[in-house]
Design an enzyme around this catalytic site. Structure first.
Site, PDB file in Angstrom:
ATOM      1  N   LYS A 222       5.484  -0.649  14.696  1.00 51.21           N
ATOM      2  CA  LYS A 222       6.029  -1.640  13.767  1.00 51.21           C
ATOM      3  C   LYS A 222       7.519  -1.404  13.537  1.00 51.21           C
ATOM      4  O   LYS A 222       7.985  -0.276  13.523  1.00 51.21           O
ATOM      5  CB  LYS A 222       5.293  -1.562  12.428  1.00 51.21           C
ATOM      6  CG  LYS A 222       3.863  -2.083  12.465  1.00 51.21           C
ATOM      7  CD  LYS A 222       3.265  -2.053  11.079  1.00 51.21           C
ATOM      8  CE  LYS A 222       1.867  -2.654  11.046  1.00 51.21           C
ATOM      9  NZ  LYS A 222       1.290  -2.619   9.694  1.00 51.21           N
TER      10      LYS A 222
ATOM     11  N   HIS B 199      -8.997  -1.045  15.037  1.00 49.81           N
ATOM     12  CA  HIS B 199      -8.455  -0.308  13.896  1.00 49.81           C
ATOM     13  C   HIS B 199      -9.455   0.728  13.382  1.00 49.81           C
ATOM     14  O   HIS B 199      -9.051   1.745  12.797  1.00 49.81           O
ATOM     15  CB  HIS B 199      -8.054  -1.268  12.776  1.00 49.81           C
ATOM     16  CG  HIS B 199      -6.812  -0.838  12.053  1.00 49.81           C
ATOM     17  ND1 HIS B 199      -5.550  -0.911  12.609  1.00 49.81           N
ATOM     18  CD2 HIS B 199      -6.631  -0.295  10.826  1.00 49.81           C
ATOM     19  CE1 HIS B 199      -4.658  -0.452  11.758  1.00 49.81           C
ATOM     20  NE2 HIS B 199      -5.288  -0.064  10.663  1.00 49.81           N
TER      21      HIS B 199
ATOM     22  N   HIS C 287       3.062   6.090  10.544  1.00 58.74           N
ATOM     23  CA  HIS C 287       3.251   5.553   9.197  1.00 58.74           C
ATOM     24  C   HIS C 287       4.639   5.914   8.683  1.00 58.74           C
ATOM     25  O   HIS C 287       5.118   7.028   8.907  1.00 58.74           O
ATOM     26  CB  HIS C 287       2.198   6.110   8.238  1.00 58.74           C
ATOM     27  CG  HIS C 287       0.827   5.593   8.496  1.00 58.74           C
ATOM     28  ND1 HIS C 287      -0.321   6.247   8.075  1.00 58.74           N
ATOM     29  CD2 HIS C 287       0.391   4.473   9.131  1.00 58.74           C
ATOM     30  CE1 HIS C 287      -1.375   5.549   8.438  1.00 58.74           C
ATOM     31  NE2 HIS C 287      -0.980   4.486   9.078  1.00 58.74           N
TER      32      HIS C 287
END
Length: 331
Positions: free
Chosen positions: A191, A257, A283
């Site tokens: 991301k 996921h 993360h």
């Protein structure tokens, strides 16, 4: 209708210029915003009986937005999290318009006054080691297709990669077959354009080396039986098909996921530091990774044992500690 009042030009500038050039948001965020307005505009058009290309900015009223959000939950069956995601895109658009045209500040205030709905976090779903091994045993590794499916499942379990990270993986992103004692690595593009490197198990390195043999650096690592790169929906279907053949997983919904959660949970149960798990999964915040601290009752029982209060031993009164009193008087 003047261009400043028409919705179309504003939306085009927002999607093509603002979020791409000015804010540099991730491509998936841009797609999410696009999908929001692909649903919103036909909804408002139907309410007003007005063509989409004739909609004005002020046709996007707070009342219509609330009706649209209710439509998502009640008719499309979306969760509160999806509702809030769509609302975030609409509020970002309203803020963009108001920042360029002060005449729309009041309109923006009405849109941004719509509050997100509280959503309860879902419990983390994950697979036990025996269940994960049973899924890995489903593909028939005697066939080329089975070996490709096994390689994909093993890679997801090894790295905890998001499905988009696996489908975008190129041959050039792999550093394998070094044979010099160094770690075999995979570069995952996650991301926000962030890239992280994840170590590979020897078994993962072996099956991937066989999978990419003879391919160029720009070729996709995981390809379907048609020779095309796997899509996210292809990965979902593969995992659903494999899970359906594991009796222990009957009645459970298994997604890519879930395998990502499985990787994280197995790392935590193995005693890996939570900050290492955060880096492993990519993360940004440790608070996102902290959900895995709730995964297993054995971890909680171990923590309770460490904090258990034992029998208190009778201690001497401070008045009876002559040495201490002498020390204090000497100061």
């Amino acid at each position: 209708m003047p261009e400043l009042l028409t919705l179309g030009p504003w939306l085009r500038r927002f999607l093509c210029e603002h979020i791409v050039t000015e804010r540099n948001l991730a491509r998936n965020t841009g797609k999410s915003y696009r999908d929001t307005f692909s649903l919103l505009l036909p909804f408002i058009s139907g309410k007003l009986r007005k063509p989409v290309d004739r909609l004005a900015v002020r046709d996007l009223t707070s009342r219509h937005v609330l009706q649209f959000l209710a439509h998502l939950e009640e008719e499309r069956g979306c969760s509160a999290r999806t509702r809030n995601q769509r609302l975030a895109a609409i509020r970002a658009f309203a803020r963009f318009v108001a920042s360029r045209d002060p005449a729309h500040v009041e309109w923006c205030g009405h849109i941004r006054a719509i509050a997100p709905k509280k959503s309860m976090p879902q419990p983390v779903g994950w697979l036990a080691r025996a269940e994960m091994e049973a899924m890995l045993a489903v593909p028939d590794r005697k066939t080329a297709r089975g070996r490709s499916e096994y390689a994909l499942l093993l890679f997801l379990y090894n790295t905890g990669a998001r499905v988009s990270e696996a489908t975008q993986l190129k041959v050039g992103d792999l550093q394998i077959g070094r044979g010099n004692g160094g770690h075999d690595l995979a570069a995952l593009h996650g991301k926000g354009g962030r890239t992280r490197q994840c170590p590979l198990w020897p078994e993962t390195e072996r099956v991937l080396a066989s999978e990419i043999m003879g391919r160029a650096a720009e070729d996709a690592v995981f390809v379907s039986r048609l020779g095309k790169p796997f899509t996210r929906f292809g990965v979902y279907r593969l995992i659903e098909r494999c899970a359906a053949r594991v009796p222990e997983l009957a009645g459970r919904t298994i997604t890519p996921h879930i395998i990502r959660h499985t990787t994280a949970c197995h790392l935590v149960l193995a005693g890996v530091d939570i900050n290492t798990v955060r880096a492993w999964l990519g993360h940004v915040s440790i608070s996102t990774t902290n959900i895995y601290a709730e995964i297993d009752l054995t971890l909680k029982a171990r923590a309770v044992a460490l904090c258990e209060i034992g029998q208190s031993k009778p201690g001497r009164s401070w008045k009876e500690d002559k040495d201490l009193m002498a020390f204090l008087k000497s100061l």
